[in-house]
Design an enzyme around this catalytic site. Structure first.
Site, PDB file in Angstrom:
ATOM      1  N   THR A  96       0.412  -0.945   0.444  1.00 17.48           N
ATOM      2  CA  THR A  96       0.009   0.315   0.249  1.00 17.48           C
ATOM      3  C   THR A  96       0.915   1.024   0.068  1.00 17.48           C
ATOM      4  O   THR A  96       1.639   1.526   0.775  1.00 17.48           O
ATOM      5  CB  THR A  96      -1.237   0.278   1.202  1.00 17.48           C
ATOM      6  OG1 THR A  96      -1.397  -1.065   1.494  1.00 17.48           O
ATOM      7  CG2 THR A  96      -1.858   1.089   1.361  1.00 17.48           C
ATOM      8  N   LYS A 151      -7.528   1.325  -3.719  1.00 18.44           N
ATOM      9  CA  LYS A 151      -6.971   1.663  -1.651  1.00 18.44           C
ATOM     10  C   LYS A 151      -6.755   2.348  -0.644  1.00 18.44           C
ATOM     11  O   LYS A 151      -7.920   1.606   0.172  1.00 18.44           O
ATOM     12  CB  LYS A 151      -5.634   0.535  -1.624  1.00 18.44           C
ATOM     13  CG  LYS A 151      -4.704   0.385  -0.420  1.00 18.44           C
ATOM     14  CD  LYS A 151      -5.280  -1.049   0.219  1.00 18.44           C
ATOM     15  CE  LYS A 151      -5.233  -0.804   1.960  1.00 18.44           C
ATOM     16  NZ  LYS A 151      -4.883  -2.030   2.170  1.00 18.44           N
ATOM     17  N   LYS A 157       0.240   5.007   8.331  1.00 19.71           N
ATOM     18  CA  LYS A 157       0.677   5.390   6.856  1.00 19.71           C
ATOM     19  C   LYS A 157       0.025   5.424   6.644  1.00 19.71           C
ATOM     20  O   LYS A 157       0.007   6.575   5.104  1.00 19.71           O
ATOM     21  CB  LYS A 157       1.302   4.245   6.762  1.00 19.71           C
ATOM     22  CG  LYS A 157       2.613   4.356   5.509  1.00 19.71           C
ATOM     23  CD  LYS A 157       2.035   3.166   3.973  1.00 19.71           C
ATOM     24  CE  LYS A 157       2.209   1.730   4.388  1.00 19.71           C
ATOM     25  NZ  LYS A 157       2.070   1.157   4.017  1.00 19.71           N
TER      26      LYS A 157
HETATM   27  P1  NAP Z   1       5.480  -6.166   6.503  1.00 22.65           P
HETATM   28  O1  NAP Z   1       5.394  -7.523   8.478  1.00 22.65           O
HETATM   29  O2  NAP Z   1       5.836  -5.463   7.938  1.00 22.65           O
HETATM   30  O3  NAP Z   1       6.791  -6.104   6.239  1.00 22.65           O
HETATM   31  C1  NAP Z   1       6.576  -5.679   4.993  1.00 22.65           C
HETATM   32  C2  NAP Z   1       8.494  -6.506   4.293  1.00 22.65           C
HETATM   33  O4  NAP Z   1       9.124  -6.071   3.730  1.00 22.65           O
HETATM   34  C3  NAP Z   1       9.144  -6.602   6.129  1.00 22.65           C
HETATM   35  O5  NAP Z   1       9.992  -8.496   6.402  1.00 22.65           O
HETATM   36  C4  NAP Z   1      10.545  -5.921   5.380  1.00 22.65           C
HETATM   37  O6  NAP Z   1      11.222  -6.222   6.677  1.00 22.65           O
HETATM   38  C5  NAP Z   1      11.230  -6.006   4.632  1.00 22.65           C
HETATM   39  N1  NAP Z   1      10.829  -4.311   3.676  1.00 22.65           N
HETATM   40  C6  NAP Z   1      10.658  -3.446   3.693  1.00 22.65           C
HETATM   41  N2  NAP Z   1      11.806  -2.704   3.705  1.00 22.65           N
HETATM   42  C7  NAP Z   1      12.287  -2.988   3.214  1.00 22.65           C
HETATM   43  C8  NAP Z   1      13.633  -3.175   2.095  1.00 22.65           C
HETATM   44  N3  NAP Z   1      14.073  -1.877   1.531  1.00 22.65           N
HETATM   45  N4  NAP Z   1      14.024  -3.972   0.901  1.00 22.65           N
HETATM   46  C9  NAP Z   1      13.830  -5.721   1.701  1.00 22.65           C
HETATM   47  N5  NAP Z   1      12.635  -5.984   2.300  1.00 22.65           N
HETATM   48  C10 NAP Z   1      12.312  -4.467   3.288  1.00 22.65           C
HETATM   49  O7  NAP Z   1       4.299  -5.612   7.366  1.00 22.65           O
HETATM   50  P2  NAP Z   1       3.263  -6.436   6.855  1.00 22.65           P
HETATM   51  O8  NAP Z   1       1.568  -6.342   7.662  1.00 22.65           O
HETATM   52  O9  NAP Z   1       3.203  -7.381   5.853  1.00 22.65           O
HETATM   53  O10 NAP Z   1       2.438  -5.481   5.012  1.00 22.65           O
HETATM   54  C11 NAP Z   1       2.963  -4.849   4.015  1.00 22.65           C
HETATM   55  C12 NAP Z   1       2.706  -4.156   3.363  1.00 22.65           C
HETATM   56  O11 NAP Z   1       1.157  -4.519   3.174  1.00 22.65           O
HETATM   57  C13 NAP Z   1       2.460  -2.434   3.696  1.00 22.65           C
HETATM   58  O12 NAP Z   1       2.153  -1.747   2.936  1.00 22.65           O
HETATM   59  C14 NAP Z   1       0.944  -3.205   4.308  1.00 22.65           C
HETATM   60  O13 NAP Z   1       0.412  -1.537   4.390  1.00 22.65           O
HETATM   61  C15 NAP Z   1       0.740  -3.610   3.130  1.00 22.65           C
HETATM   62  N6  NAP Z   1      -1.078  -3.972   3.656  1.00 22.65           N
HETATM   63  C16 NAP Z   1      -1.307  -4.745   4.690  1.00 22.65           C
HETATM   64  C17 NAP Z   1      -2.322  -5.378   5.419  1.00 22.65           C
HETATM   65  C18 NAP Z   1      -1.940  -6.834   7.345  1.00 22.65           C
HETATM   66  O14 NAP Z   1      -3.296  -6.902   7.277  1.00 22.65           O
HETATM   67  N7  NAP Z   1      -0.444  -7.308   7.119  1.00 22.65           N
HETATM   68  C19 NAP Z   1      -3.408  -5.866   4.612  1.00 22.65           C
HETATM   69  C20 NAP Z   1      -3.328  -5.067   3.827  1.00 22.65           C
HETATM   70  C21 NAP Z   1      -2.670  -4.042   2.854  1.00 22.65           C
HETATM   71  P3  NAP Z   1      11.950  -6.292   7.972  1.00 22.65           P
HETATM   72  O15 NAP Z   1      11.350  -8.039   7.955  1.00 22.65           O
HETATM   73  O16 NAP Z   1      13.399  -6.376   7.913  1.00 22.65           O
HETATM   74  O17 NAP Z   1      11.385  -6.038   8.409  1.00 22.65           O
END
Ligand code: NAP
Length: 292
Positions: A96, A171, A239
């Protein structure tokens, strides 16, 4: 198909598992390498940089945290996706992020003979695990059709909303609505408890009427179990709400309820809850809850 996947957090990890179960060859990269360990143990191949992911794959998915993370993995000079061999490849950002960054990535992709889609999702951690996500897509129809068989493995609804950036705008529409359902659900629980009602019974009844909504069905039961694990991080919701408010300002419209929800979530984060799931909003009112 050779699929690259950058960002194996809560959502990305679950999606990679589904794509591997569908028989695809997966190349994975994540900032914290250990979050790919079990994927590699189950047959995925680790690559050291987004560039290496790009070189090895036919289609590259990205699902990181914030727009600045997206910018970094695509544009970093020697290691980013665009420093790799993107010609005739397809780039799909599931993060997102902002509509303007999606448009920028699309333009850079075109200049380099690649194609791109912005494809943020809704449906939470369980949706990612169960393949029931709703996917909101911006880009060209032909690229959408090419990626469709993979979207079908991840979700149950996948709609093209227009050119690059329109997936992100959709979104934002989703998040504006969720701002209302999360504040509504938590206030409803606070009210019901004070009124001496059984919260389980109230939620059960409301789920069958006009107040039924996804936030209550999915996060209400977690609140009743005092389970505030993410799910969907508070920090990511803030965010998203800020992106929505920025876009609204550009369009010269006001979103007062979204503004208020943002303030409430910022207060929650200031109290040290930014890594909780969004259902933790109830903590603003329920410091010492005793269930009725
Ligand atoms: P998350 O668990 O924080 O996953 C993001 C991953 O990306 C983490 O493992 C992080 O690494 C990695 N990352 C961040 N910056 C990076 C970089 N520069 N290089 C390589 N890897 C990197 O978050 P999530 O819940 O999966 O969400 C991911 C996205 O989907 C977000 O934008 C969120 O708003 C969206 N989203 C989430 C949900 C939900 O319910 N969770 C639903 C819809 C949309 P690290 O392990 O080092 O932190």
């Amino acid at each position: 198909m050779k699929i690259g996947f950058i960002g194996t957090g809560v959502m990305g990890h679950a999606i990679v598992v589904r794509l591997m179960e569908a028989g695809h060859e997966l190349f994975v990269y994540n900032r914290t390498k250990s979050k790919t360990d079990d994927l590699v143990a189950n047959g995925a191949t680790w690559k050291d940089t987004p560039k290496e992911i790009t070189d090895a794959s036919e289609i590259i998915f990205t699902m990181v945290g914030y727009p600045q993370d997206v910018e970094q993995i695509y544009y970093e000079e020697e290691t980013g996706v665009f420093s790799g061999d993107v010609h005739n490849k397809t780039l799909v950002d599931l993060t997102t992020s902002t509509p303007s960054l999606a448009e920028q990535i699309d333009q850079t992709a075109r200049n380099k003979g690649a194609a791109s889609l912005d494809a943020p999702v809704s449906g939470g951690d369980l949706g990612a695990k169960n393949g029931t996500l709703t996917i909101m897509i911006g880009g060209e129809q032909s690229v959408y059709e090419e990626v469709l068989p993979l979207f079908e493995k991840m979700g149950q609804a996948y709609t093209l909303h227009g050119t690059a950036g329109k997936g992100q705008h959709t979104k934002m529409a989703n998040q504006i609505m969720i701002a209302g359902t999360m504040t509504g659900m938590t206030e409803m629980l606070v009210y019901s408890q004070k009124a001496g009602l059984s919260l389980e019974k109230v939620m059960d009844t409301l789920a069958g009427g006009a107040a039924a909504n996804w936030s209550m069905s999915n996060y209400g039961p977690r609140i009743l179990k005092d389970d505030y694990t993410p799910g969907f991080f508070v920090k990511h919701f803030i965010k998203d709400l800020k992106i929505a408010l920025d876009e609204a300002e550009k369009m010269e419209i006001e979103l007062p309820s979204t503004h208020l929800a943002t303030q409430l979530y910022e207060k929650l984060a200031d109290q040290g809850n930014e890594n909780d799931g969004t259902q933790a909003l109830i903590k603003l009112w329920w410091q010492d809850r005793t269930n009725s």
